[in-house]
Write a protein that holds these residues in place. Structure first.
Motif, PDB file in Angstrom:
ATOM      1  N   ARG A  87       1.370   5.329   4.164  1.00  0.00           N
ATOM      2  CA  ARG A  87       1.839   3.946   4.046  1.00  0.00           C
ATOM      3  C   ARG A  87       2.968   3.835   3.030  1.00  0.00           C
ATOM      4  NH1 ARG A  87      -1.196   0.049   6.326  1.00  0.00           N
ATOM      5  NH2 ARG A  87      -0.457  -1.487   4.799  1.00  0.00           N
ATOM      6  N   ASP A  88       2.824   4.478   1.884  1.00  0.00           N
ATOM      7  CA  ASP A  88       3.861   4.399   0.854  1.00  0.00           C
ATOM      8  C   ASP A  88       5.163   5.051   1.322  1.00  0.00           C
ATOM      9  OD1 ASP A  88       2.031   3.134  -0.730  1.00  0.00           O
ATOM     10  OD2 ASP A  88       1.670   4.840  -2.068  1.00  0.00           O
ATOM     11  N   THR A  89       5.047   6.174   2.016  1.00  0.00           N
ATOM     12  CA  THR A  89       6.251   6.872   2.487  1.00  0.00           C
ATOM     13  C   THR A  89       6.978   6.050   3.542  1.00  0.00           C
ATOM     14  OG1 THR A  89       5.234   9.025   2.033  1.00  0.00           O
ATOM     15  CG2 THR A  89       7.094   8.982   3.553  1.00  0.00           C
ATOM     16  N   LEU A  90       6.236   5.557   4.530  1.00  0.00           N
ATOM     17  CA  LEU A  90       6.875   4.758   5.576  1.00  0.00           C
ATOM     18  C   LEU A  90       7.497   3.486   5.007  1.00  0.00           C
ATOM     19  CD1 LEU A  90       4.283   5.060   8.503  1.00  0.00           C
ATOM     20  CD2 LEU A  90       6.375   6.382   8.134  1.00  0.00           C
ATOM     21  N   ALA A  91       6.820   2.866   4.056  1.00  0.00           N
ATOM     22  CA  ALA A  91       7.370   1.651   3.447  1.00  0.00           C
ATOM     23  C   ALA A  91       8.672   1.947   2.708  1.00  0.00           C
ATOM     24  CB  ALA A  91       6.341   1.034   2.502  1.00  0.00           C
ATOM     25  N   ALA A  92       8.722   3.078   2.007  1.00  0.00           N
ATOM     26  CA  ALA A  92       9.947   3.439   1.286  1.00  0.00           C
ATOM     27  C   ALA A  92      11.115   3.668   2.236  1.00  0.00           C
ATOM     28  CB  ALA A  92       9.691   4.689   0.449  1.00  0.00           C
ATOM     29  N   TRP A  93      10.825   4.141   3.440  1.00  0.00           N
ATOM     30  CA  TRP A  93      11.892   4.403   4.407  1.00  0.00           C
ATOM     31  C   TRP A  93      12.258   3.169   5.228  1.00  0.00           C
ATOM     32  CZ3 TRP A  93       9.372   9.503   6.576  1.00  0.00           C
ATOM     33  CH2 TRP A  93       9.555  10.530   5.640  1.00  0.00           C
ATOM     34  N   CYS A  94      11.410   2.172   5.235  1.00  0.00           N
ATOM     35  CA  CYS A  94      11.594   1.025   6.137  1.00  0.00           C
ATOM     36  C   CYS A  94      11.706  -0.291   5.369  1.00  0.00           C
ATOM     37  CB  CYS A  94      10.451   0.962   7.145  1.00  0.00           C
ATOM     38  SG  CYS A  94      10.318   2.424   8.191  1.00  0.00           S
ATOM     39  N   GLY A  95      12.423  -0.257   4.275  1.00  0.00           N
ATOM     40  CA  GLY A  95      12.735  -1.491   3.559  1.00  0.00           C
ATOM     41  C   GLY A  95      11.575  -2.119   2.815  1.00  0.00           C
ATOM     42  N   GLY A  96      10.580  -1.342   2.440  1.00  0.00           N
ATOM     43  CA  GLY A  96       9.478  -1.859   1.642  1.00  0.00           C
ATOM     44  C   GLY A  96       8.276  -2.329   2.433  1.00  0.00           C
ATOM     45  N   THR A  97       8.371  -2.352   3.755  1.00  0.00           N
ATOM     46  CA  THR A  97       7.252  -2.791   4.599  1.00  0.00           C
ATOM     47  C   THR A  97       6.812  -1.637   5.487  1.00  0.00           C
ATOM     48  OG1 THR A  97       8.106  -5.055   4.650  1.00  0.00           O
ATOM     49  CG2 THR A  97       6.495  -4.446   6.340  1.00  0.00           C
ATOM     50  N   THR A  98       5.516  -1.349   5.486  1.00  0.00           N
ATOM     51  CA  THR A  98       4.995  -0.273   6.323  1.00  0.00           C
ATOM     52  C   THR A  98       5.031  -0.686   7.781  1.00  0.00           C
ATOM     53  OG1 THR A  98       3.520   0.461   4.548  1.00  0.00           O
ATOM     54  CG2 THR A  98       3.027   1.227   6.785  1.00  0.00           C
ATOM     55  N   PRO A  99       5.746   0.031   8.634  1.00  0.00           N
ATOM     56  CA  PRO A  99       5.795  -0.335  10.056  1.00  0.00           C
ATOM     57  C   PRO A  99       4.476   0.037  10.741  1.00  0.00           C
ATOM     58  CG  PRO A  99       6.946   1.738   9.705  1.00  0.00           C
ATOM     59  CD  PRO A  99       6.538   1.245   8.342  1.00  0.00           C
ATOM     60  N   PRO A 100       4.221  -0.497  11.912  1.00  0.00           N
ATOM     61  CA  PRO A 100       3.026  -0.086  12.666  1.00  0.00           C
ATOM     62  C   PRO A 100       3.091   1.407  12.988  1.00  0.00           C
ATOM     63  CG  PRO A 100       3.997  -2.068  13.605  1.00  0.00           C
ATOM     64  CD  PRO A 100       4.990  -1.549  12.615  1.00  0.00           C
ATOM     65  N   TYR A 101       1.956   2.060  12.916  1.00  0.00           N
ATOM     66  CA  TYR A 101       1.918   3.486  13.254  1.00  0.00           C
ATOM     67  C   TYR A 101       0.563   3.833  13.839  1.00  0.00           C
ATOM     68  CZ  TYR A 101      -0.788   4.203   8.941  1.00  0.00           C
ATOM     69  OH  TYR A 101      -1.757   4.155   7.953  1.00  0.00           O
ATOM     70  N   ASP A 102       0.568   4.879  14.639  1.00  0.00           N
ATOM     71  CA  ASP A 102      -0.648   5.387  15.273  1.00  0.00           C
ATOM     72  C   ASP A 102      -0.868   6.789  14.751  1.00  0.00           C
ATOM     73  OD1 ASP A 102      -2.788   5.971  16.898  1.00  0.00           O
ATOM     74  OD2 ASP A 102      -1.578   6.286  18.704  1.00  0.00           O
ATOM     75  N   LEU A 103      -1.901   6.994  13.942  1.00  0.00           N
ATOM     76  CA  LEU A 103      -2.178   8.297  13.353  1.00  0.00           C
ATOM     77  C   LEU A 103      -2.883   9.184  14.392  1.00  0.00           C
ATOM     78  CD1 LEU A 103      -2.059  10.056  10.840  1.00  0.00           C
ATOM     79  CD2 LEU A 103      -4.246   9.068  10.109  1.00  0.00           C
ATOM     80  N   ILE A 104      -2.271  10.326  14.703  1.00  0.00           N
ATOM     81  CA  ILE A 104      -2.749  11.193  15.783  1.00  0.00           C
ATOM     82  C   ILE A 104      -3.519  12.396  15.252  1.00  0.00           C
ATOM     83  CG2 ILE A 104      -2.031  12.602  17.759  1.00  0.00           C
ATOM     84  CD1 ILE A 104       0.482  10.842  17.922  1.00  0.00           C
ATOM     85  N   ASP A 105      -3.029  13.005  14.188  1.00  0.00           N
ATOM     86  CA  ASP A 105      -3.629  14.244  13.702  1.00  0.00           C
ATOM     87  C   ASP A 105      -3.270  14.420  12.232  1.00  0.00           C
ATOM     88  OD1 ASP A 105      -4.989  16.660  13.742  1.00  0.00           O
ATOM     89  OD2 ASP A 105      -3.295  17.802  14.551  1.00  0.00           O
TER      90      ASP A 105
END
Length: 536
Positions: free
Chosen positions: A235-253
Motif C-alpha cells: 500500500r505504501d509503495t503504490l501510494a508513493a507512485w500514484c500521487g499519495g493514494t493507493t490504487p485498487p489492486y488484486d494481490l495474486i501471489d
C-alpha cells in the motif's frame, strides 16, 4: 548409442534435452516431480537477448503469450525520476513467470521424438565406466538406466552432486527480498522500475494483463515478513507512485526470496556433469540463476553432441567447466565485492571503493544496479570465453570469445534470417562479410568472388560447418571471414579466404582430435540395452 541422461526437468534440464535433440542426440529426462508446476507469478525470470533467443529456438511457445518485454526501464531516487532507458537500439529484457517458461519447454520436449520424459522418478545411485553412465531410480520407474553421459540439472539440493561427492561452498542468505505479484494500474504501463531512497530499494517488473512483480530489499537482519507487514509495504509503495493514494489492486501471489551465493568445486566428473542451480547459486543485482543455467545448457549441449556423434577430446569436455565456472565465478566475485558498497552507499561518491571492483564506478549506484538488471556490464552482461587460440587477423566490433552480433545472414539456400536463429545445431558457422549480397540472386553470389574457394575450405573442416554471408558486420571490413562456435561465440576472424588457418582455428574450437577410444569396462551385470536406454 545410449541417450544422455538428464536429471531434473526444470528450465535448465528441459533446455539441455531440447538443445541436444536439436543436434540429433536423444535424452532421457528423469523428473522427481509429477511433470507439472504450480502457477507462481511471484517467481519469475528475466531473459535477455541470448537466452530469450535460445528459448525461442528450442520451441518454447509461452514467451510471446505469457511474457512481457519491457517498454522502458525507469530509475527513481527519493520519489523522483532520475533516468529512463528505452530499447530502440537493443533488445528489451523479457519477463515471464518461471512456471510458464518451464511449461513451454516441457510442451516442446513432450512432442520431440528424441526426448523421453520420465516423471515421479528419483535418482538414488550412479556408476561410471569408460563408455557411459549407469543410473538407478526409484518411483514410477524403479530400474537401471544406461546413458552415454549424465547431467545433473536437479537444483540446489542436487542428488547428482551429492552422489559425485562434489562440495558446494559459498555464502547463505546474501540478501532477502519480499515479493508480491499483483494486478493494478501504475503510471508507467509496461515499464520496469527501480526506486532507491530513504525507505529502501524496490523494483517493479511488468507481466501481461496488468500484472506486476514487486520486490523489496529487506533489512539484512530482519525478522519474519508477516502478511500485515507485506500489505503495508504494498500500500505504501503504490501510494508513493500514484500521487499519495493507493490504487485498487488484486494481490495474486507473495513470497520471500532469499539469495544464496554458492559455486560447486567441480562441474565435471568423468561422464557426469552439473548445470544450473546444481552447479551454482546466484541472484543479486538482477542476475537470474535460471538465465545462467540456460547458458550452461547452451555451452554444454554442442560439446556433448560432438562427443556423442564423432567423439571429442577430453579438453573439449573439460572446457565446459573451464568456461562456465569461470564466467559464473567472475559474476559472483563482482557481486560479492560490490554489494556492500551498492547497498550501503559506501564509496559511491566519486567512485570510492567501487572503482576497484567495477569499470565506471564513478557512476551512481542506480546506474550500476541498472546494468545488472538490464544484462549489461560486469554485473549482467553476456559472458565471453577465452578462445583456445586467439586468431584475430582483422578487427571487428566483437572480440574473440564474445557473443556475435545478431546480424541478418543469408544461407546457401537463399533464406535470410537473424544469425542467432542458426545457433544450437551443432555446426560451426563461417560468415563472409560481402556487401551487396543481400540484393544479388543466389545463383550469382554462390559462384562469384571468394565464395567457391571459401565453400571448398568449409567443406574440408574437421567439424560440420555451415557457410553464410552477410551484407555487413559491426566493425568488419568487406571480405572478412568470421568463424563462430555452435553456441554463438566468435572463435576467429580472417582477412579473406585462408583455408589452412581456418582449418587450424576450427580444430582449436573442438580442442583437437578425439582421444583414442577406451577399452570397454566390464559390464555391471548381464544386461541388454533397449533403444530407450533402460537396462532390462
Amino acid at each position: 548409442m545410449d541417450p544422455v541422461i538428464v536429471v531434473g526437468a526444470g528450465p535448465v534440464g528441459l533446455s539441455l534435452s531440447l538443445a541436444l535433440a536439436g543436434q540429433g542426440v536423444p535424452s532421457v529426462v528423469l523428473d522427481e516431480g509429477p511433470g507439472k508446476d504450480e502457477p507462481r507469478p511471484a517467481r519469475s525470470v528475466v531473459l535477455h537477448a541470448d537466452t530469450a533467443s535460445m528459448a525461442h529456438r528450442l520451441g518454447c511457445t509461452t514467451l510471446r503469450d505469457e511474457g512481457a518485454y519491457y517498454a522502458a526501464w525507469r530509475t527513481m531516487r527519493r520519489g523522483r525520476d532520475a533516468r529512463r532507458i528505452t530499447f530502440e537500439d537493443h533488445p528489451a529484457p523479457l519477463h515471464l513467470p518461471q512456471h510458464a517458461l518451464t511449461r513451454g519447454l516441457r510442451d516442446a520436449a513432450a512432442i520431440h521424438p528424441l526426448v523421453r520424459l520420465i516423471t515421479d522418478t528419483r535418482l538414488d545411485a550412479l556408476e561410471q565406466d569408460g563408455r557411459g553412465v549407469t543410473a538407478h531410480t526409484q518411483g514410477a520407474e524403479t530400474t537401471w538406466w544406461r546413458g552415454s553421459h549424465l547431467v545433473g540439472c536437479d537444483g540446489a539440493r542436487s542428488t547428482v552432486r551429492k552422489l559425485l561427492g562434489i562440495r558446494f561452498p559459498g555464502r547463505t542468505a546474501v540478501e532477502r527480498h519480499a515479493v508480491a505479484a499483483l494486478r493494478t494500474e501504475l503510471p508507467w504501463p509496461g515499464e520496469a522500475l527501480l526506486q532507491r531512497g530513504a525507505t529502501g530499494e524496490v523494483t517493479a517488473r511488468p507481466l501481461p494483463d496488468g500484472v506486476w512483480r514487486l520486490d523489496w530489499l529487506l533489512p539484512p537482519r530482519g525478522g519474519l515478513v508477516t502478511p500485515d507487514a507485506l500489505v503495508t509495504l504494498i500500500r505504501d509503495t503504490l501510494a508513493a507512485w500514484c500521487g499519495g493514494t493507493t490504487p485498487p489492486y488484486d494481490l495474486i501471489d507473495t513470497g520471500v526470496h532469499t539469495l544464496h551465493h554458492r559455486l560447486a568445486r567441480r562441474w565435471r566428473d568423468g561422464r557426469a556433469f552439473l548445470a544450473g542451480d546444481a552447479a551454482h547459486l546466484l541472484g543479486a543485482l538482477g542476475t537470474q540463476g535460471v538465465e545462467e543455467g540456460l547458458r550452461d545448457a547452451e555451452n554444454l549441449a554442442w560439446k556433448l553432441a560432438l562427443d556423442w556423434h564423432q567423439g571429442a577430446s577430453e579438453a573439449l569436455l573439460d572446457s565446459y567447466e573451464d568456461e562456465r565456472r569461470r564466467a559464473v565465478a567472475a559474476r559472483l566475485r563482482v557481486a560479492d565485492q560490490a554489494l556492500p558498497a551498492l547497498r550501503g552507499g559506501g564509496g559511491l561518491r566519486g567512485g570510492g571503493g567501487l572503482r576497484t571492483y567495477l569499470p565506471g564506478a564513478a557512476r551512481s549506484a542506480e546506474s550500476l544496479l541498472t546494468d545488472g538488471h538490464l544484462g549489461r556490464g560486469a554485473l549482467g552482461g553476456e559472458p565471453a570465453y577465452a578462445p583456445p587460440v586467439a586468431v584475430r587477423e582483422v578487427p571487428t566490433a566483437t572480440e574473440p570469445g564474445a557473443p556475435v552480433a545478431n546480424v541478418p545472414v543469408t544461407a546457401p539456400d537463399g533464406s535470410t534470417v537473424p544469425l542467432r536463429d542458426l545457433l544450437g545445431r551443432g555446426r560451426l558457422l563461417v560468415l563472409l562479410v560481402a556487401p551487396g549480397t543481400g540484393v544479388w540472386d543466389r545463383r550469382h553470389w554462390l559462384g562469384a568472388g571468394l565464395m567457391p574457394r571459401l565453400a571448398a575450405a568449409v567443406s574440408a573442416l574437421p567439424v560440420r560447418a555451415e557457410l553464410l554471408v552477410a551484407d555487413g558486420y559491426p566493425g568488419a571490413a568487406a571480405h572478412t571471414v568470421l568463424l563462430v562456435r555452435p553456441d554463438g561465440h566468435l572463435a576467429a576472424t580472417f582477412a579473406g579466404v585462408r583455408p589452412a588457418e581456418l582449418y587450424e582455428a576450427a580444430d582449436a574450437v573442438r580442442c583437437g582430435a578425439p582421444a583414442a577410444a577406451q577399452d570397454a569396462a566390464p559390464p555391471l551385470k548381464e544386461t541388454s540395452v533397449t533403444p530407450t536406454g533402460v537396462i532390462d
